[in-house]
Design a protein around this motif. Structure first.
Motif, PDB file in Angstrom:
ATOM      1  N   PHE A  41     -38.407  -6.280  14.980  1.00 16.99           N
ATOM      2  CA  PHE A  41     -37.754  -6.866  13.819  1.00 16.99           C
ATOM      3  C   PHE A  41     -36.753  -5.866  13.259  1.00 16.99           C
ATOM      4  O   PHE A  41     -36.980  -4.656  13.275  1.00 16.99           O
ATOM      5  N   GLU A  42     -35.654  -6.419  12.753  1.00 19.95           N
ATOM      6  CA  GLU A  42     -34.615  -5.574  12.186  1.00 19.95           C
ATOM      7  C   GLU A  42     -33.928  -6.325  11.063  1.00 19.95           C
ATOM      8  O   GLU A  42     -33.764  -7.549  11.117  1.00 19.95           O
ATOM      9  N   PHE A  43     -33.509  -5.608  10.015  1.00 22.39           N
ATOM     10  CA  PHE A  43     -32.754  -6.229   8.935  1.00 22.39           C
ATOM     11  C   PHE A  43     -31.271  -6.285   9.298  1.00 22.39           C
ATOM     12  O   PHE A  43     -30.822  -5.632  10.252  1.00 22.39           O
ATOM     13  N   GLU A  44     -30.531  -7.066   8.531  1.00 20.15           N
ATOM     14  CA  GLU A  44     -29.109  -7.293   8.842  1.00 20.15           C
ATOM     15  C   GLU A  44     -28.287  -6.011   8.888  1.00 20.15           C
ATOM     16  O   GLU A  44     -27.320  -5.915   9.642  1.00 20.15           O
ATOM     17  N   ASP A  45     -28.659  -5.026   8.074  1.00 27.65           N
ATOM     18  CA  ASP A  45     -27.874  -3.791   8.048  1.00 27.65           C
ATOM     19  C   ASP A  45     -28.311  -2.793   9.113  1.00 27.65           C
ATOM     20  O   ASP A  45     -27.851  -1.650   9.127  1.00 27.65           O
ATOM     21  N   GLY A  46     -29.214  -3.232  10.015  1.00 28.89           N
ATOM     22  CA  GLY A  46     -29.655  -2.360  11.097  1.00 28.89           C
ATOM     23  C   GLY A  46     -30.924  -1.576  10.803  1.00 28.89           C
ATOM     24  O   GLY A  46     -31.435  -0.880  11.689  1.00 28.89           O
ATOM     25  N   THR A  47     -31.445  -1.670   9.597  1.00 26.80           N
ATOM     26  CA  THR A  47     -32.679  -0.968   9.245  1.00 26.80           C
ATOM     27  C   THR A  47     -33.867  -1.591   9.969  1.00 26.80           C
ATOM     28  O   THR A  47     -34.036  -2.811   9.938  1.00 26.80           O
ATOM     29  N   PRO A  48     -34.714  -0.793  10.637  1.00 32.33           N
ATOM     30  CA  PRO A  48     -35.907  -1.352  11.278  1.00 32.33           C
ATOM     31  C   PRO A  48     -36.811  -2.011  10.233  1.00 32.33           C
ATOM     32  O   PRO A  48     -36.956  -1.525   9.114  1.00 32.33           O
ATOM     33  N   ALA A  49     -37.395  -3.139  10.596  1.00 34.72           N
ATOM     34  CA  ALA A  49     -38.277  -3.878   9.682  1.00 34.72           C
ATOM     35  C   ALA A  49     -39.712  -3.747  10.172  1.00 34.72           C
ATOM     36  O   ALA A  49     -40.052  -4.156  11.276  1.00 34.72           O
ATOM     37  N   ARG A  50     -40.553  -3.168   9.334  1.00 31.24           N
ATOM     38  CA  ARG A  50     -41.975  -3.027   9.631  1.00 31.24           C
ATOM     39  C   ARG A  50     -42.757  -3.506   8.421  1.00 31.24           C
ATOM     40  O   ARG A  50     -42.434  -3.143   7.282  1.00 31.24           O
ATOM     41  N   PHE A  51     -43.795  -4.304   8.675  1.00 32.17           N
ATOM     42  CA  PHE A  51     -44.531  -4.910   7.575  1.00 32.17           C
ATOM     43  C   PHE A  51     -46.018  -4.599   7.672  1.00 32.17           C
ATOM     44  O   PHE A  51     -46.587  -4.550   8.767  1.00 32.17           O
ATOM     45  N   TRP A  52     -46.610  -4.420   6.509  1.00 33.19           N
ATOM     46  CA  TRP A  52     -48.062  -4.242   6.389  1.00 33.19           C
ATOM     47  C   TRP A  52     -48.468  -4.897   5.074  1.00 33.19           C
ATOM     48  O   TRP A  52     -47.962  -4.526   4.013  1.00 33.19           O
ATOM     49  N   GLY A  53     -49.338  -5.898   5.155  1.00 32.58           N
ATOM     50  CA  GLY A  53     -49.616  -6.600   3.912  1.00 32.58           C
ATOM     51  C   GLY A  53     -50.895  -7.400   3.902  1.00 32.58           C
ATOM     52  O   GLY A  53     -51.838  -7.138   4.657  1.00 32.58           O
ATOM     53  N   VAL A  54     -50.907  -8.414   3.055  1.00 33.20           N
ATOM     54  CA  VAL A  54     -52.100  -9.194   2.760  1.00 33.20           C
ATOM     55  C   VAL A  54     -51.747 -10.678   2.731  1.00 33.20           C
ATOM     56  O   VAL A  54     -50.581 -11.059   2.806  1.00 33.20           O
ATOM     57  N   ILE A  55     -52.800 -11.513   2.596  1.00 32.69           N
ATOM     58  CA  ILE A  55     -52.642 -12.959   2.451  1.00 32.69           C
ATOM     59  C   ILE A  55     -53.083 -13.370   1.045  1.00 32.69           C
ATOM     60  O   ILE A  55     -54.137 -12.949   0.574  1.00 32.69           O
ATOM     61  N   PHE A  56     -52.260 -14.184   0.395  1.00 28.90           N
ATOM     62  CA  PHE A  56     -52.665 -14.881  -0.828  1.00 28.90           C
ATOM     63  C   PHE A  56     -52.997 -16.309  -0.428  1.00 28.90           C
ATOM     64  O   PHE A  56     -52.187 -16.981   0.209  1.00 28.90           O
ATOM     65  N   ASN A  57     -54.168 -16.769  -0.814  1.00 28.70           N
ATOM     66  CA  ASN A  57     -54.678 -18.044  -0.314  1.00 28.70           C
ATOM     67  C   ASN A  57     -54.905 -19.040  -1.451  1.00 28.70           C
ATOM     68  O   ASN A  57     -55.434 -18.685  -2.503  1.00 28.70           O
ATOM     69  N   GLY A  58     -54.504 -20.307  -1.234  1.00 28.32           N
ATOM     70  CA  GLY A  58     -54.802 -21.370  -2.187  1.00 28.32           C
ATOM     71  C   GLY A  58     -54.271 -21.082  -3.571  1.00 28.32           C
ATOM     72  O   GLY A  58     -53.095 -20.746  -3.776  1.00 28.32           O
ATOM     73  N   ALA A  59     -55.160 -21.192  -4.576  1.00 30.18           N
ATOM     74  CA  ALA A  59     -54.765 -21.025  -5.971  1.00 30.18           C
ATOM     75  C   ALA A  59     -54.296 -19.614  -6.291  1.00 30.18           C
ATOM     76  O   ALA A  59     -53.607 -19.406  -7.299  1.00 30.18           O
TER      77      ALA A  59
END
Length: 233
Positions: A41-59
């Motif tokens: 993954f890469e952003f439009e300006d060429g910056t590498p895109a790396r993600f680490w996160g969580v899930i928000f579920n339902g309400a």
């Protein structure tokens, strides 16, 4: 006898704050839209895109403003930079994207609840400010209803999403939902969701193959759709 070591709970912050890691990544979207380049993954300006996160579920996708501010801050302190919004369309969750309060059921699922969207708008604004991106699932547990014009809605359970693979009416209803959602204007960011590069990915349909054990097509059959499938093969 087992021994327990007391641990402390910090309701307003993380025990260790590493939000400085993403200090130069705020606000989310500053590098443009995320795209695929090769196997990365890469952003439009060429910056590498790396993600680490969580899930928000339902309400959990529709918290009040104070909670939205606090949870965005805590996620940033934990080093998260993405939230997946999952099961927003669940009829069993209150609020959900079609209904803000419990009580009398809605007659259809063809419009987004204004109060739910206001909550979601503010949460996404808070996440964006902390450099946290959003990913959205478009169908998980949508419970189609007779008011949607679905003739077999009362026979369908809330995870009969397999039918959206081939039923023309359900496909059109999902297209309508996607158009409403992605063209929704967030007053807190000043952008529609489709124009906000802080929206990093979209799951068009979630786990909807017809023969997964969790999908009710395997356990609860509707004759109309059985007959329709037989004409296809």
């Amino acid at each position: 006898m087992p021994r327990y070591i007391p641990t402390y709970w910090y309701p307003d912050r993380m025990p260790v704050d590493i939000s400085w890691v993403f200090e130069n990544e705020k606000p989310a979207g500053k590098h443009g839209f995320c795209k695929v380049k090769g196997d990365k993954f890469e952003f439009e300006d060429g910056t590498p895109a790396r993600f680490w996160g969580v899930i928000f579920n339902g309400a959990c996708c529709f918290p009040d403003h104070a909670y939205a501010e606090g949870v965005a801050r805590r996620l940033a302190q934990a080093g998260c930079n993405i939230v997946r919004f999952h099961q927003m369309d669940s009829d069993w969750a209150t609020p959900n994207i079609f209904r803000f309060t419990s009580g009398k059921p809605t007659r259809n699922t063809r419009s987004l609840d204004e109060r739910s969207m206001e909550r979601l708008d503010y949460l996404i604004k808070c996440l964006k400010e902390h450099g946290i991106y959003a990913g959205v699932d478009m169908i998980t547990y949508r419970k189609f209803k007779p008011g949607d014009g679905v003739p077999f809605a009362e026979e369908m359970w809330d995870n009969h999403k397999s039918y959206t693979l081939f039923d023309p009416l359900l496909i059109e209803l999902q297209k309508e939902f996607c158009e409403q959602f992605w063209n929704h204007h967030n007053p807190y960011t000043g952008l529609t969701y489709k124009d906000g590069p802080f929206s990093s990915f979209c799951v068009i349909t979630n786990e909807n193959d017809m023969f997964r054990p969790i999908n009710n097509y395997k356990w609860h059959r509707i004759k109309h759709y059985d007959d329709e499938l037989r004409t296809m093969f």
